[in-house]
Design a protein around this motif. Structure first.
Motif, PDB file in Angstrom:
ATOM      1  N   ARG A 516       0.835  -1.207   0.000  1.00  0.00           N
ATOM      2  CA  ARG A 516       0.000   0.000   0.000  1.00  0.00           C
ATOM      3  C   ARG A 516       0.877   1.268   0.000  1.00  0.00           C
ATOM      4  NH1 ARG A 516      -4.393   0.381   4.635  1.00  0.00           N
ATOM      5  NH2 ARG A 516      -5.129  -1.476   3.529  1.00  0.00           N
ATOM      6  N   GLU A 517       1.941   1.245   0.840  1.00  0.00           N
ATOM      7  CA  GLU A 517       2.821   2.409   0.906  1.00  0.00           C
ATOM      8  C   GLU A 517       3.580   2.617  -0.407  1.00  0.00           C
ATOM      9  OE1 GLU A 517       5.384   2.427   4.295  1.00  0.00           O
ATOM     10  OE2 GLU A 517       3.784   1.855   5.686  1.00  0.00           O
ATOM     11  N   ARG A 518       3.985   1.501  -1.035  1.00  0.00           N
ATOM     12  CA  ARG A 518       4.698   1.613  -2.311  1.00  0.00           C
ATOM     13  C   ARG A 518       3.807   2.218  -3.392  1.00  0.00           C
ATOM     14  NH1 ARG A 518       6.721  -4.109  -3.575  1.00  0.00           N
ATOM     15  NH2 ARG A 518       5.475  -4.759  -1.800  1.00  0.00           N
ATOM     16  N   LEU A 519       2.544   1.771  -3.445  1.00  0.00           N
ATOM     17  CA  LEU A 519       1.610   2.314  -4.433  1.00  0.00           C
ATOM     18  C   LEU A 519       1.360   3.800  -4.176  1.00  0.00           C
ATOM     19  CD1 LEU A 519      -1.049  -0.553  -4.717  1.00  0.00           C
ATOM     20  CD2 LEU A 519       0.591   0.165  -6.459  1.00  0.00           C
ATOM     21  N   TYR A 520       1.207   4.175  -2.873  1.00  0.00           N
ATOM     22  CA  TYR A 520       0.957   5.580  -2.528  1.00  0.00           C
ATOM     23  C   TYR A 520       2.152   6.453  -2.944  1.00  0.00           C
ATOM     24  CZ  TYR A 520      -0.199   9.711   0.206  1.00  0.00           C
ATOM     25  OH  TYR A 520      -0.481  10.995   0.579  1.00  0.00           O
ATOM     26  N   GLY A 521       3.362   5.949  -2.680  1.00  0.00           N
ATOM     27  CA  GLY A 521       4.566   6.681  -3.057  1.00  0.00           C
ATOM     28  C   GLY A 521       4.666   6.873  -4.563  1.00  0.00           C
ATOM     29  N   ARG A 522       4.320   5.827  -5.325  1.00  0.00           N
ATOM     30  CA  ARG A 522       4.364   5.912  -6.784  1.00  0.00           C
ATOM     31  C   ARG A 522       3.366   6.940  -7.299  1.00  0.00           C
ATOM     32  NH1 ARG A 522       8.264   4.498  -9.923  1.00  0.00           N
ATOM     33  NH2 ARG A 522       8.438   2.479  -8.897  1.00  0.00           N
ATOM     34  N   LEU A 523       2.158   6.964  -6.711  1.00  0.00           N
ATOM     35  CA  LEU A 523       1.139   7.936  -7.116  1.00  0.00           C
ATOM     36  C   LEU A 523       1.594   9.363  -6.797  1.00  0.00           C
ATOM     37  CD1 LEU A 523      -2.159   6.147  -5.988  1.00  0.00           C
ATOM     38  CD2 LEU A 523      -1.512   6.730  -8.325  1.00  0.00           C
ATOM     39  N   THR A 524       2.252   9.537  -5.671  1.00  0.00           N
ATOM     40  CA  THR A 524       2.765  10.858  -5.280  1.00  0.00           C
ATOM     41  C   THR A 524       3.798  11.348  -6.294  1.00  0.00           C
ATOM     42  OG1 THR A 524       2.428  10.240  -2.959  1.00  0.00           O
ATOM     43  CG2 THR A 524       3.807  12.179  -3.394  1.00  0.00           C
ATOM     44  N   GLN A 525       4.671  10.439  -6.742  1.00  0.00           N
ATOM     45  CA  GLN A 525       5.695  10.805  -7.735  1.00  0.00           C
ATOM     46  C   GLN A 525       5.054  11.242  -9.048  1.00  0.00           C
ATOM     47  OE1 GLN A 525       8.289   7.460  -8.131  1.00  0.00           O
ATOM     48  NE2 GLN A 525       9.324   7.786  -6.167  1.00  0.00           N
ATOM     49  N   ILE A 526       4.046  10.511  -9.465  1.00  0.00           N
ATOM     50  CA  ILE A 526       3.346  10.855 -10.714  1.00  0.00           C
ATOM     51  C   ILE A 526       2.675  12.218 -10.581  1.00  0.00           C
ATOM     52  CG2 ILE A 526       1.439  10.180 -12.247  1.00  0.00           C
ATOM     53  CD1 ILE A 526       2.148   7.235 -11.511  1.00  0.00           C
ATOM     54  N   LYS A 527       2.062  12.461  -9.397  1.00  0.00           N
ATOM     55  CA  LYS A 527       1.370  13.724  -9.142  1.00  0.00           C
ATOM     56  C   LYS A 527       2.356  14.892  -9.212  1.00  0.00           C
ATOM     57  CE  LYS A 527      -2.232  14.948  -5.872  1.00  0.00           C
ATOM     58  NZ  LYS A 527      -2.721  14.628  -4.513  1.00  0.00           N
ATOM     59  N   GLU A 528       3.515  14.737  -8.594  1.00  0.00           N
ATOM     60  CA  GLU A 528       4.520  15.793  -8.583  1.00  0.00           C
ATOM     61  C   GLU A 528       5.051  16.070  -9.992  1.00  0.00           C
ATOM     62  OE1 GLU A 528       7.429  14.410  -5.871  1.00  0.00           O
ATOM     63  OE2 GLU A 528       6.307  14.996  -4.064  1.00  0.00           O
ATOM     64  N   PHE A 529       5.100  15.031 -10.812  1.00  0.00           N
ATOM     65  CA  PHE A 529       5.621  15.192 -12.178  1.00  0.00           C
ATOM     66  C   PHE A 529       4.748  16.136 -12.991  1.00  0.00           C
ATOM     67  CE2 PHE A 529       5.755  13.846 -16.638  1.00  0.00           C
ATOM     68  CZ  PHE A 529       7.109  13.966 -16.902  1.00  0.00           C
ATOM     69  N   PHE A 530       3.424  16.061 -12.768  1.00  0.00           N
ATOM     70  CA  PHE A 530       2.505  16.887 -13.544  1.00  0.00           C
ATOM     71  C   PHE A 530       2.220  18.236 -12.876  1.00  0.00           C
ATOM     72  CE2 PHE A 530       1.476  12.666 -15.222  1.00  0.00           C
ATOM     73  CZ  PHE A 530       1.562  12.935 -16.581  1.00  0.00           C
ATOM     74  N   GLN A 531       2.702  18.482 -11.656  1.00  0.00           N
ATOM     75  CA  GLN A 531       2.476  19.767 -10.993  1.00  0.00           C
ATOM     76  C   GLN A 531       3.342  20.862 -11.620  1.00  0.00           C
ATOM     77  OE1 GLN A 531       3.123  19.171  -6.850  1.00  0.00           O
ATOM     78  NE2 GLN A 531       0.979  18.774  -6.412  1.00  0.00           N
ATOM     79  N   LYS A 532       2.775  22.095 -11.637  1.00  0.00           N
ATOM     80  CA  LYS A 532       3.482  23.222 -12.243  1.00  0.00           C
ATOM     81  C   LYS A 532       4.665  23.607 -11.338  1.00  0.00           C
ATOM     82  CE  LYS A 532       2.181  27.280 -14.788  1.00  0.00           C
ATOM     83  NZ  LYS A 532       1.141  28.263 -15.074  1.00  0.00           N
ATOM     84  N   GLU A 533       5.781  23.913 -11.972  1.00  0.00           N
ATOM     85  CA  GLU A 533       6.972  24.294 -11.184  1.00  0.00           C
ATOM     86  C   GLU A 533       6.787  25.695 -10.607  1.00  0.00           C
ATOM     87  OE1 GLU A 533      11.776  24.604 -11.767  1.00  0.00           O
ATOM     88  OE2 GLU A 533      10.554  23.645 -13.297  1.00  0.00           O
ATOM     89  N   GLN A 534       7.132  25.926  -9.317  1.00  0.00           N
ATOM     90  CA  GLN A 534       6.992  27.217  -8.632  1.00  0.00           C
ATOM     91  C   GLN A 534       8.012  28.214  -9.180  1.00  0.00           C
ATOM     92  OE1 GLN A 534       4.578  27.883  -6.514  1.00  0.00           O
ATOM     93  NE2 GLN A 534       3.799  25.795  -6.719  1.00  0.00           N
ATOM     94  N   PRO A 535       7.638  29.528  -9.262  1.00  0.00           N
ATOM     95  CA  PRO A 535       8.612  30.533  -9.745  1.00  0.00           C
ATOM     96  C   PRO A 535       9.829  30.629  -8.807  1.00  0.00           C
ATOM     97  CG  PRO A 535       6.601  31.571  -8.918  1.00  0.00           C
ATOM     98  CD  PRO A 535       6.345  30.120  -8.946  1.00  0.00           C
ATOM     99  N   ALA A 536      10.974  30.853  -9.454  1.00  0.00           N
ATOM    100  CA  ALA A 536      12.229  30.884  -8.680  1.00  0.00           C
ATOM    101  C   ALA A 536      12.320  32.140  -7.824  1.00  0.00           C
ATOM    102  CB  ALA A 536      13.427  30.836  -9.627  1.00  0.00           C
ATOM    103  N   GLY A 537      12.690  32.018  -6.550  1.00  0.00           N
ATOM    104  CA  GLY A 537      12.862  33.174  -5.643  1.00  0.00           C
ATOM    105  C   GLY A 537      14.328  33.332  -5.262  1.00  0.00           C
TER     106      GLY A 537
END
Length: 544
Positions: A516-537
């Motif tokens: 269950r933890e492995r699947l959750y971690g994999r989903l989190t990685q996929i989610k982060e891949f499609f998230q917009k990158e924050q502007p550089a400060g």
């Protein structure tokens, strides 16, 4: 009616000619010998109907229409010439072959005691077919008699001086396999018209007496040309006469779908090609890949019984039945694999394997002339004998299970290739199992003779089947030498491995997070891949 042209015939000589709808033909035969008592004139075409008649205007009791038709002419005293009329109602020209045959007063008259069909004297064989069987019917014959005398009565007595002494020999003749040509048929029909040629070229299937029903059933061979004829024999005078031969391909030349020239359905080709690919793998690697073989065996088991069940109980179309059979077979295969994985009962699995090989051995046994014995027309006797042979195989090999398994892989796997070939090209070897399937599906099939042709194609495919089976069996026996007889119980292995991981902290797999933890971690990685990158400060670290 258009013009009538004249066709001259010679006694006992075949003549080719073409009939056209607007132009009927008048046929004439001259110089008939005085010792000839009656004539049989017969005309044949491949699949278009022609009409033969005593008069210009065809009437039901003086004419016949079909692909194989004939008339009997009882000659009057001093008559030396005979005429009749030929026509077709088909829009296309019809290629025909015809012949007049002569008989003496001692020869029996085919169809001379007709009570069932339209003609007074009917020498024709009436043929009907469906997917399962082809049935021929004919009218009883009468004793011969001299010109100008009255015919013997048909049903006054049953003694030696009546037509009840006559016997009927039913003959079957196979055209070359995959030959659907008109020229081939008309040429081979010439071998089935006269008594000596029929006896020399055809196979005698059965002899009927006057007490038997004048009807015989055969297994339908779709796409295979077959010619049937009946020879009536007078044992008292030792004379005989031939009926008019009839032919069939057990399919239609005129239907748009499923006609004779396109026999294999697309669904059949796809199903049996995939089945053969899996069968080839099993033939050479079945014992090593035990679970794959169990899936294959379970597929056959469940698929066969499911197909018989839905065919007998429902009217659904063939393509849908085949898809449902594939699904049911897959479920059966998965179920057998799951049963082995969880319970690991080797004897149960090997019983299934042995029964499938026993089914093939039993089918081969009844594919031989043994299957045509009268005793096996009884369904009870047939199925009990069939089952006993099938069960005998696993019983005989119970002491050497690995050999039983490898033999099953070799013979069953390679036979799947034969079934695949049959969906593209006719082969009689497919009827090894198809006859059993027909018997299970249709109760009327029990009375049918199951003869098939065995020609060059069949010998080649038989050699390929044997070569594949021997190669697969030899390869597997050599490769498995020194190996464990069968793989260990999968569930016990899995349970032991799980316990080892729990107790052994040094095992790297011990530190693997739960699923269950492995699947959750994999989903989190996929989610982060499609998230917009924050502007550089400001990225410079603060100075302390």
């Amino acid at each position: 009616m258009g013009r009538v042209s004249l066709l001259e015939f010679s006694m006992g000589t075949f003549r080719y000619f073409e009939l056209n709808r607007p132009f009927p033909e008048e046929a004439i035969l001259r110089h008939i010998s005085s010792n000839v008592t009656f004539l049989i004139f017969q005309i044949h075409s491949q699949y278009q109907n022609t009409t033969i008649s005593f008069s210009k205007t065809p009437l039901p009791n003086t004419s016949g229409t079909g692909t194989d038709k004939g008339l009997v002419f009882i000659l009057r005293p001093e008559q030396s010439m005979c005429t009749w009329y030929l026509e077709t109602l088909d829009a296309e020209p019809v290629q025909n072959v015809a012949i007049p045959l002569s008989y003496s007063g001692r020869d029996p008259i085919p169809g001379g005691c007709n009570l069932e069909f339209d003609l007074d004297i009917d020498p024709n064989i009436y043929l009907e077919y469906n997917f399962f069987e082809t049935t021929i019917k004919f009218a009883p014959a009468n004793l011969g008699y001299a010109r100008g005398t009255d015919p013997p009565p048909c049903d006054i007595g049953t003694g030696r001086d009546s037509r009840w002494r006559l016997q009927y020999d039913v003959y079957q003749y196979f055209l070359p396999e995959n030959d659907l040509t008109e020229e081939g048929l008309l040429q081979h029909l010439q071998r089935m018209a006269e008594v000596p040629q029929v006896v020399a070229n055809a196979i005698k299937v059965v002899t009927l007496t006057a007490n038997d029903k004048t009807s015989v059933s055969f297994s339908s061979l779709r796409g295979q040309g077959v010619i049937y004829n009946v020879i009536v024999w007078d044992p008292f005078l030792n004379t005989s006469a031939a009926y008019v031969p009839a032919h069939t391909y057990a399919c239609s030349f005129e239907e748009t779908e499923g006609n004779c020239s396109s026999l294999g359905r697309v669904s059949s080709k796809v199903f049996f090609t995939l089945f053969a690919l899996l069968g080839l793998f099993i033939c050479f690697f079945g014992h090593r890949f035990w679970k794959t073989e169990l899936f294959f065996i379970g597929f056959i088991f469940m698929g066969f019984f499911f197909y018989v069940l839905i065919t007998r109980l429902t009217p659904i179309k063939y393509d849908v039945r085949l898809i449902l059979t594939a699904i049911a077979g897959s479920v059966g295969g998965i179920f057998l694999v799951a049963a082995w994985w969880r319970f690991g009962i080797l004897l149960l699995c090997m019983l299934c394997v042995g029964l499938v090989l026993g089914f093939l051995v039993s089918s081969v046994t009844f594919f031989t002339p043994l299957g045509n014995l009268k005793i096996f027309r009884d369904d009870g006797v047939f199925w009990v004998t069939f089952s006993c042979i099938a069960v005998l195989i696993p019983v005989v090999f119970m002491g050497c299970l690995r050999i039983l398994n490898i033999l099953t892989c070799g013979f069953i796997g390679s036979y799947s290739v034969v079934l695949a070939v049959d969906s593209y090209l006719y082969t009689s070897l497919s009827y090894i199992t198809l006859n059993v399937l027909k018997r299970a599906l249709n109760t009327d099939f029990r009375g049918a003779f199951t003869n098939v042709p065995f020609q060059t194609n069949d010998f080649i495919i038989l050699a390929v089947w044997g070569m594949l089976a021997v190669s697969g069996i030899t390869l597997q026996i050599r490769r498995e030498r020194g190996q464990p007889i069968f793989p260990p119980h999968p569930y016990k292995l899995w349970k032991r491995e799980r316990e080892r991981r729990v107790t052994n902290i040094l095992d790297p797999s011990y530190h693997i997070p739960p699923l269950r933890e492995r699947l959750y971690g994999r989903l989190t990685q996929i989610k982060e891949f499609f998230q917009k990158e924050q502007p550089a400060g400001e990225r410079t670290p603060l100075l302390l």
